[in-house]
Design a protein around this motif. Sequence first.
Motif: not given
Length: 371
Positions: A335-355
């Motif tokens: 919620q705090a991230l979404a309140a910043l201008p120009g930001y939105r959450p995206a896979d927050c905290g998730r471990v992602l496949s680099m490939s």
Amino acid sequence: MHKIGLSYSLDAQGGTGEIHNPLMSLLQAVRSSGSISAGAQALGLSYRHVWGELKRWEQELGHPLVLWEKGKSARLSPFGDKLLWSERQAQARLAPQIEALRADLERVFAVAFDDSAHVLTFYASHDDALVALRGQAGRVGADGARLHLDIRFTGSVDAIQALNEGRCIMAGFHTPDVPGVGSLTQKTYQPLLQPGQHKLIGFARRTQGLMVAPGNPRHIAGLADLLRPGLRFVNRERGAGTRVLLEELLARDGIPPEQIRGWHDTEPSHTAVAQTIAAGLADAGLGIEAAARARGLDFVPLMEEDYRLVCLKSALDTPAVLALRALLQSEAWQQALAALPGYRPADCGRVLSMSRVLPWWNFARRKPVHR
């Protein structure tokens, strides 16, 4: 002029709000007792030690400290008296600042003695959301634990290099939403990242664009406008992820960088670029929307990009990284991230496949062997 050096002690019983120098204790003891032997006894030291220390200090400072007149008790020289006076003045004038410094040091070192506290050292590309995250991480969690983020802002390239050299645990960098194969982004980051060695963690999606003066008086609508006569641009330094992004966008649009006035004028962060424009020293600069809005600037969005965190695979399940991932996945942070201008959450905290998110590697599957 002699230089002043400061030191501190770590004492279980607690210290005083003074900065202590052993020479001043020697001088005060000699003055109060009227002799070196009595001063040494008052300090619980030997006469030989005190006499040797006074001689050493006299040689170091180039002035006599004690007058050694035959048949008379030792007394301080005029220089020794002035030293004690100066020390008293410094203690009296600086007592509030000294006490504040001591209290700050105590608070910082308290983390080392708190078994529930985790410290995570970051090198990261400059980002307003990371600043907000640092503030939120400092609060005590539901489990009583506290996460301290030691963030040092640098370019994206330097941040990943710092990680690979063991100077930090986590690095932050950003790339276009879908970085193309053969792109400058690939050429920059692929040599620094290895799928079997590094792990990516989702952080945020943010908007990059041109920061311009309030009201956009130069009517800047895109990168092509940077070639207009008289328009002043302010750039980011080499190694910054935003500089990599800009060079890639200019190459895509066929815009020669050297024809942009101010191409070689650089600033170290989004904030510094925004401040340069707000001060009227430049008309435009590439950066994030949050930095522009914070200084009352207008903003011309160009593209979205992904800001991601990277750590070594061996650090992924350490307590500090696990605490960070839990914080990023929390509703309060998103919620705090979404309140910043120009930001939105995206896979927050998730471990992602680099490939998958950086599709530069093509791992061909082995065909099964039929026997």
